[in-house]
Design an enzyme around this catalytic site. Structure first.
Site, mmCIF file in Angstrom:
data_model
loop_
_atom_site.group_PDB
_atom_site.id
_atom_site.type_symbol
_atom_site.label_atom_id
_atom_site.label_comp_id
_atom_site.label_asym_id
_atom_site.label_seq_id
_atom_site.Cartn_x
_atom_site.Cartn_y
_atom_site.Cartn_z
ATOM 1 N N CYS A 116 0.818 -1.226 0.000
ATOM 2 C CA CYS A 116 0.000 0.000 0.000
ATOM 3 C C CYS A 116 0.845 1.267 0.000
ATOM 4 C CB CYS A 116 -0.957 0.001 1.188
ATOM 5 S SG CYS A 116 -2.174 -1.321 1.077
ATOM 6 N N HIS B 67 -3.102 7.680 1.591
ATOM 7 C CA HIS B 67 -3.521 6.346 1.175
ATOM 8 C C HIS B 67 -4.933 6.129 1.717
ATOM 9 C CE1 HIS B 67 -3.854 2.171 0.468
ATOM 10 N NE2 HIS B 67 -3.653 1.798 1.720
ATOM 11 N N ASN C 211 -9.927 0.272 -0.474
ATOM 12 C CA ASN C 211 -8.466 0.306 -0.431
ATOM 13 C C ASN C 211 -7.922 -0.320 -1.712
ATOM 14 O OD1 ASN C 211 -5.756 -0.056 0.051
ATOM 15 N ND2 ASN C 211 -6.005 -0.839 2.132
HETATM 16 C C1 LIG Z 1 -10.228 -3.803 9.559
HETATM 17 C C2 LIG Z 1 -10.885 -2.716 10.413
HETATM 18 C C3 LIG Z 1 -11.871 -1.940 9.584
HETATM 19 C C4 LIG Z 1 -11.627 -3.393 11.558
HETATM 20 O O1 LIG Z 1 -12.139 -2.430 12.443
HETATM 21 P P1 LIG Z 1 -11.876 -2.565 14.006
HETATM 22 O O2 LIG Z 1 -12.640 -1.479 14.626
HETATM 23 O O3 LIG Z 1 -10.410 -2.593 14.233
HETATM 24 O O4 LIG Z 1 -12.536 -3.943 14.328
HETATM 25 P P2 LIG Z 1 -11.869 -5.273 14.899
HETATM 26 O O5 LIG Z 1 -10.899 -5.848 13.930
HETATM 27 O O6 LIG Z 1 -11.371 -4.975 16.278
HETATM 28 O O7 LIG Z 1 -13.130 -6.200 14.931
HETATM 29 C C5 LIG Z 1 -14.269 -5.884 15.712
HETATM 30 C C6 LIG Z 1 -15.323 -6.955 15.498
HETATM 31 O O8 LIG Z 1 -15.895 -6.794 14.185
HETATM 32 C C7 LIG Z 1 -15.926 -8.058 13.523
HETATM 33 N N1 LIG Z 1 -15.839 -7.860 12.091
HETATM 34 C C8 LIG Z 1 -14.744 -7.846 11.297
HETATM 35 N N2 LIG Z 1 -15.102 -7.639 10.038
HETATM 36 C C9 LIG Z 1 -16.423 -7.510 9.997
HETATM 37 C C10 LIG Z 1 -17.381 -7.294 8.976
HETATM 38 N N3 LIG Z 1 -17.026 -7.136 7.687
HETATM 39 N N4 LIG Z 1 -18.673 -7.212 9.322
HETATM 40 C C11 LIG Z 1 -19.077 -7.356 10.587
HETATM 41 N N5 LIG Z 1 -18.242 -7.582 11.608
HETATM 42 C C12 LIG Z 1 -16.925 -7.654 11.309
HETATM 43 C C13 LIG Z 1 -14.738 -8.795 14.089
HETATM 44 O O9 LIG Z 1 -14.890 -10.174 13.916
HETATM 45 C C14 LIG Z 1 -14.782 -8.380 15.536
HETATM 46 O O10 LIG Z 1 -15.733 -9.169 16.182
HETATM 47 P P3 LIG Z 1 -15.464 -9.713 17.675
HETATM 48 O O11 LIG Z 1 -15.309 -8.478 18.509
HETATM 49 O O12 LIG Z 1 -16.685 -10.519 17.940
HETATM 50 O O13 LIG Z 1 -14.198 -10.508 17.577
HETATM 51 C C15 LIG Z 1 -9.817 -1.792 10.992
HETATM 52 O O14 LIG Z 1 -9.069 -2.467 11.953
HETATM 53 C C16 LIG Z 1 -8.892 -1.276 9.982
HETATM 54 O O15 LIG Z 1 -9.283 -0.617 9.038
HETATM 55 N N6 LIG Z 1 -7.594 -1.506 10.196
HETATM 56 C C17 LIG Z 1 -6.570 -1.019 9.331
HETATM 57 C C18 LIG Z 1 -6.606 -1.828 8.125
HETATM 58 C C19 LIG Z 1 -5.856 -1.189 7.057
HETATM 59 O O16 LIG Z 1 -5.947 -0.019 6.840
HETATM 60 N N7 LIG Z 1 -5.140 -2.016 6.370
HETATM 61 C C20 LIG Z 1 -4.504 -1.677 5.195
HETATM 62 C C21 LIG Z 1 -3.328 -0.882 5.470
HETATM 63 S S1 LIG Z 1 -2.673 -0.718 3.919
#
Ligand SMILES: CC(C)(COP(=O)(O)OP(=O)(O)OC[C@H]1O[C@@H](n2cnc3c(N)ncnc32)[C@H](O)[C@@H]1OP(=O)(O)O)[C@@H](O)C(=O)NCCC(=O)NCCS
Length: 323
Positions: free
Chosen positions: A114, A250, A280
Site C-alpha cells: 500500500c 492512502h 483500499n
Molecule cells: C479492519 C478494520 C476496519 C476493523 O475495524 P476494528 O474497529 O479494528 O474492528 P476489529 O478488527 O477490532 O473487529 C471488531 C469486530 O468486528 C468483527 N468484524 C470484522 N469484520 C467484519 C465485517 N465485515 N462485518 C461485521 N463484523 C466484522 C470482528 O470479527 C470483531 O468481532 P469480535 O469483537 O466478535 O471478535 C480496521 O481495523 C482497519 O481498518 N484496520 C486497518 C486496516 C488497514 O488499513 N489495512 C490496510 C493498510 S494498507
C-alpha cells in the site's frame, strides 16, 4: 537553480463493475452499516475476469499522457507500483511499455504494497534528479480482488481494484519550498511486522495465496507512523503541517485518514477523500485520489500536497510536492 520533478499530467482508470457494500450481505455475516462506520467504504470497483493489472495501468497511463499533452515517445522511464502484477515476470511495467508503443527507455515494478506509490514516486524523483530520465510515468495499479479470501469478512470488504498515473518532468526550480514539483520524501520499513499484513502464498512457496491482516494491529501503527513520516518529509522541505493545502492520503480507512489529519492539526477540508468510492486499492489509491482531486477542482496548480501511505512490510512513507 535546482532540479525538480514536476507533475505535468495525471489520470486514472477504474474497472466498470461497481460493487456496493450490500452485495457482501448476501454471502457474509456483515452489513453495509458495519462496513461504512468501521471503514468509511461504501462501494469499490472490481476488475472483470479477463482484465489484468497491466490493462488498468495502461488506461491510467494513457489518461495521464493525454492530460500532459505528451505521447509515449516523450517518456524515458516507467515506474509501476503494484503487488498484483499480471505475471511473475516480466514486470507489469514492461507490459505497459509495450502497450503504449514505447520502444526506448526502461520500465520496472516497485513492490511496497500500500506504500508502493510513495516508494515509486521517490524512486522516479531520484531518477530525474540524477539525470537518468527527463520524463517518468509513475503508475500505481492493482487487482487486489485476486488475492481476497471471500470467506473472510474482516478483509474482503475493504479492498478494490484500480489504477492511477502521473507524468513527472525534470524542470528547473529555485531550490526553495516555493518551487513546483517534489520537494522532499521520506521512506521507511520494518520487516519485523510481517505477520500484521501479508499474503500467505507466492512463487517461492508455490501458491498464489490470500491476503491476511490483523486489522486492529495495523490500525494502531498507522496514525502514529503516517503523522511522523508526513512531518519528517515536510521538515526536510523546510515546511510545517500548517503550510499544507491538501493531504492526499492512502485510502484504507476513513478513521485512519481522520486520525492522521487531526494529529497533523489539519481539518478534513484539507484532505482529499475517495475511500468511500474506491475502497483500499493499495498502491493505486494515492494516484487515484490525486486524479479525482484534480477532477473535482480541489487540487490546483501551486497547491502544497503531502501524500502518505502505510502497508504490508510494514512499509510506510510520505512525499511532499507542490502541484
Ligand atoms: C479492519 C478494520 C476496519 C476493523 O475495524 P476494528 O474497529 O479494528 O474492528 P476489529 O478488527 O477490532 O473487529 C471488531 C469486530 O468486528 C468483527 N468484524 C470484522 N469484520 C467484519 C465485517 N465485515 N462485518 C461485521 N463484523 C466484522 C470482528 O470479527 C470483531 O468481532 P469480535 O469483537 O466478535 O471478535 C480496521 O481495523 C482497519 O481498518 N484496520 C486497518 C486496516 C488497514 O488499513 N489495512 C490496510 C493498510 S494498507
Amino acid at each position: 537553480m535546482a532540479g525538480r520533478s514536476v507533475v505535468v499530467g495525471v489520470g486514472h482508470y477504474l474497472p466498470e463493475r461497481i460493487v456496493p457494500n450490500s452485495e457482501f450481505e448476501k454471502t457474509l455475516d456483515t452489513t453495509d452499516e458495519w462496513i461504512r462506520t468501521r471503514s468509511g467504504i461504501e462501494r469499490r470497483h472490481f476488475a472483470a475476469d479477463d482484465e489484468t493489472t497491466s490493462d488498468l495501468a495502461t488506461k491510467a497511463a494513457e489518461a495521464a499522457l493525454a492530460d500532459a499533452g505528451l505521447t509515449a515517445d516523450d517518456i524515458d522511464a516507467i515506474v509501476l507500483a503494484t503487488s498484483t502484477a499480471d505475471l511473475t515476470f516480466p514486470s507489469a511495467a514492461t507490459m505497459v511499455q509495450a502497450r503504449l508503443g514505447m520502444t526506448k527507455g526502461f520500465a520496472f515494478d516497485v513492490q511496497a504494497v500500500c506504500a508502493g506509490f510513495v516508494f515509486a514516486l521517490s524512486n522516479a524523483n531520484a531518477l530525474i534528479l540524477s539525470g537518468q530520465a527527463k520524463r517518468v510515468l509513475v503508475i500505481g495499479a492493482e487487482t487486489f480482488s485476486r488475492i481476497m479470501d471471500w470467506t473472510d469478512r474482516s478483509t474482503c470488504v475493504l479492498f478494490g481494484d484500480g489504477a492511477g498515473a502521473l507524468v513527472l518532468e525534470a524542470q528547473d526550480g529555485e531550490g526553495t519550498a516555493a518551487d513546483r514539483g517534489i520537494l522532499a520524501t521520506d521512506l521507511n520499513s520494518d520487516g519485523r511486522y510481517k505477520d500484521l499484513l501479508y499474503v500467505d502464498g507466492g512463487v517461492s512457496t508455490q501458491s498464489t495465496g490470500h491476503l491476511r491482516m490483523q486489522g486492529n494491529q495495523v490500525f494502531r501503527h498507522a496514525v502514529e507512523k503516517l503523522t511522523k513520516t508526513a512531518e519528517t518529509a515536510l521538515s526536510r522541505a523546510g515546511l510545517r503541517c500548517a503550510d499544507v493545502d491538501w493531504i492526499v492520503p492512502h485510502q484504507a480507512n476513513i478513521r485512519i485518514i481522520q486520525g492522521t489529519a487531526k494529529k497533523m492539526g489539519l481539518p478534513m477540508e484539507n484532505v482529499v477523500v475517495t475511500v468511500q468510492d474506491h475502497g483500499n486499492t493499495s498502491a493505486a489509491s494515492i494516484p487515484l485520489a490525486l486524479s479525482v482531486g484534480k477532477q473535482r477542482g480541489q487540487i490546483k496548480p501551486g497547491d502544497l500536497i503531502v501524500t502518505e501511505a502505510i502497508g504490508g512490510g510494514l512499509a510506510w512513507g510520505a512525499v511532499v510536492l507542490r502541484w
